[in-house]
Structure formats: C-alpha cells, structure tokens
Design an enzyme around this catalytic site. Structure first.
Site, PDB file in Angstrom:
ATOM      1  CB  ILE A 134      -1.078  -0.023   1.030  1.00 47.21           C
ATOM      2  CG1 ILE A 134      -1.794  -0.994   1.125  1.00 47.21           C
ATOM      3  CG2 ILE A 134      -1.668   1.107   1.373  1.00 47.21           C
ATOM      4  CD1 ILE A 134      -2.783  -1.443   2.464  1.00 47.21           C
ATOM      5  CB  VAL A 177      -4.890  -4.095   0.687  1.00 47.59           C
ATOM      6  CG1 VAL A 177      -4.455  -3.710  -0.547  1.00 47.59           C
ATOM      7  CG2 VAL A 177      -5.949  -3.006   1.091  1.00 47.59           C
ATOM      8  CG  ASN A 187       2.071   2.442   4.528  1.00 50.76           C
ATOM      9  OD1 ASN A 187       0.930   2.235   3.953  1.00 50.76           O
ATOM     10  ND2 ASN A 187       2.973   1.583   3.992  1.00 50.76           N
ATOM     11  CE  LYS A 204      -1.907  -1.351  11.761  1.00 55.37           C
ATOM     12  NZ  LYS A 204      -1.090  -0.368  11.321  1.00 55.37           N
ATOM     13  CB  THR A 247      -0.083  -5.892   0.621  1.00 55.19           C
ATOM     14  OG1 THR A 247      -0.929  -6.520   2.268  1.00 55.19           O
ATOM     15  CG2 THR A 247      -0.997  -4.817   0.219  1.00 55.19           C
ATOM     16  NE  ARG A 253      11.491  -4.165   7.277  1.00 55.23           N
ATOM     17  CZ  ARG A 253      10.875  -4.688   8.225  1.00 55.23           C
ATOM     18  NH1 ARG A 253      11.067  -4.576   9.607  1.00 55.23           N
ATOM     19  NH2 ARG A 253      10.122  -5.659   7.772  1.00 55.23           N
ATOM     20  CE1 TYR A 259      -1.492  -4.871  11.423  1.00 56.11           C
ATOM     21  CE2 TYR A 259      -4.004  -5.141  11.722  1.00 56.11           C
ATOM     22  CZ  TYR A 259      -2.751  -4.729  11.100  1.00 56.11           C
ATOM     23  OH  TYR A 259      -3.195  -3.989   9.956  1.00 56.11           O
TER      24      TYR A 259
END
Ligand SMILES: NC(=O)c1ccc[n+]([C@@H]2O[C@H](COP(=O)([O-])OP(=O)(O)OC[C@H]3O[C@@H](n4cnc5c(N)ncnc54)[C@H](OP(=O)(O)O)[C@@H]3O)[C@@H](O)[C@H]2O)c1
Length: 248
Positions: free
Chosen positions: A14, A204, A86, A175, A206, A34, A171
């Site tokens: 993304i 999405v 992001n 968030k 990914t 990175r 996770y």
C-alpha cells in the site's frame, strides 16, 4: 512549490501505491525503506512513470533513521508537508486464522507484542514527534496514520460487526493505540493548519493482507491519498475508509 510527502514502508504494498498516486497528483513522494536496494528499485519504478520520487533508509525502531529523516527533509526542503505513517506489520498470521483460536489473546508472546507495538505504535509516535517541527513549517501539514478497522474497540465489542470473530491481539491493539495517538495529536494541533487522521485501507492484497483479500493495492492506497490531500475544511482526528468515518 511542490508538496513533499514522506511515506514510510513505501518500497512495496500500500505504501508504494500511495507514493505512486500522490506522485501522479504532483506531490514529490519520498519513500522510507528499511532495505536500501528495495528503496532504490521502488524509486526507479516510480521515476520510470515520470514521478520525481526519492527514498531514504528507514527502520521504524531506529533512532538514527528518524534523525536522518529529519536531516533529509530539513536540509533539502526546510519543511515537510505530508507524513504517511504507513510502515506496519502483523505477526499473528492472516485474519481468518485467528477465528476460533482458543488462546488468540492469552497466548500472544511478549516478543510478538513488543515487536508489533515497536513498528505499529512506538515507531510512528517517535517519528511523528521528530518530524513535527518540519510539518509545522508547511502551510498545510497532513499526517496520515495507516491504521485498520481491526483497531476499532467499538466494532470488536459488537457481536453483529463483521470483524467481531477476528481477534489478533497484538496487531489489533497496536492499531487501537495508534488511533489514540491520532485523537490526542489532532487535539493538540486543532488550532493549527495541520490535520491528523487514521486511515483504514480496507482488506488489501499485499504480503500482509494475503492473496484472498478483495481489494487491489491501488484501491487500498486511496484512503491514505484522500487524507493526505484533504483541504483546509477537511476532517481531523477521525478514522476514515474511502470517505466514510469509522467508529473508534
Ligand atoms: N493489507 C491489508 O489488508 C491492510 C489492512 C489494514 C491495514 N493495513 C495497514 O497498511 C499498512 C501497509 O501494509 P501493507 O498491506 O502494504 O503491508 P506490506 O505489503 O507487508 O508492507 C509493509 C511495509 O512496511 C514495512 N515495514 C514493516 N515493518 C517495518 C519496520 N519495523 N520499519 C520500517 N518499515 C517496516 C515493510 O518493509 P519491508 O519490505 O522491509 O518488509 C513494507 O514496506 C500497514 O500499516 C498495515 O497495518 C493493511
């Protein structure tokens, strides 16, 4: 004077698509990667499409990389207009795998919790604190914290909500904490021209979202791009998905 944006985790997924879409709107996208080679390749891809992209090496847990990011934008532009936080990770597998897992919360290891919060929360807070003086030099600073609907406590506690059975404790709570940062920073900056919002990209396709996700990367980047480019009358202190406000 072109708008300058820093998109962390911009070498793929993304983030790369956000850089592309911002670039197509005339923004100069600087991606954080990175891995230097991955950053170089992503920039080459964008430049081949006519986008004046650049990259800097950026690992969310690195104080030196945060200092280097500050130095880059300060020296080259004297300001930063858009920060898209992001970069993020999930270490608990795909959402569907968590459904019905007996120890989905009580069995999460300390290492998983700390690594997840390091990238998804502490890295974002510390980078934003570092770059805020440069965002204050912009005429209209925009901060987008790429979050998730999985950070919503309202939906997690509603048995009727579609995300209710999905419980990825590290996770999800990273968030939730990120969303709290959005609310607190937006409050601190409410009398300035800077807007701070959380984005839910959708589910999405990914590496993180997996191949069965319904949305393409192009669709997944749209909410970040919308929030990065909102006008003076746009929202601040909200969680958005494709123009809709989601509950905290
Ligand atoms: N995909 C979805 O369905 C979905 C849904 C809701 C929210 N999101 C959020 O959207 C954001 C982007 O996710 P994505 O789906 O594009 O994932 P992705 O394809 O796995 O890409 C993640 C990006 O973040 C970088 N990253 C991970 N840990 C990092 C760290 N410690 N320091 C710096 N960079 C780091 C990765 O770098 P490397 O290439 O070096 O690994 C990569 O560039 C994340 O914040 C994610 O939580 C995604």
């Amino acid at each position: 004077m072109s708008t300058v944006a820093f998109i962390t985790g911009g070498n793929r997924g993304i983030g790369l698509e956000t850089a592309r879409q911002l670039g197509k709107e005339g923004v100069i996208p600087v991606i954080g990667s990175r891995d230097a080679e991955a950053g170089r390749q992503a920039v080459a891809e964008l430049q081949a499409e006519g986008i004046p992209a650049d990259f800097i090496v950026f690992e969310a847990s690195s104080t030196a990389d945060r200092d280097a990011a500050y130095a880059y934008f300060s020296d080259k532009y004297g300001r930063l207009d858009v920060l898209v936080n992001n970069a993020g990770l999930g270490l608990e597998g795909q959402p569907a795998e968590s459904i019905g897992r007996a120890d989905a919360t009580s069995g999460v290891s300390e290492e998983t919790l700390r690594q997840t919060f390091e990238a998804n929360f502490f890295g974002v807070v510390l980078l934003t604190q570092k770059l805020l003086p440069l965002l204050k030099k912009s005429q209209a600073g925009r901060i987008v914290n790429v979050s998730s609907v999985l950070g919503s406590l309202t939906l997690h506690s509603d048995p009727e909500a579609s995300i209710y059975p999905i419980k990825m404790f590290a996770y999800d709570t990273s968030k939730t904490a990120l969303n709290a940062f959005t609310v607190h920073l937006a409050h601190e900056l409410k009398d300035t021209t800077i807007k701070v919002n959380s984005a839910h990209p959708g589910w999405v396709q990914t590496r993180l979202g997996g191949s069965v996700a319904p949305l393409t990367e192009a669709d997944g980047a749209k909410t970040s791009v919308q929030l990065a480019t909102v006008g003076a009358d746009g929202p601040t202190g909200q969680l958005h998905h494709l123009g809709q406000v989601l509950p905290w």
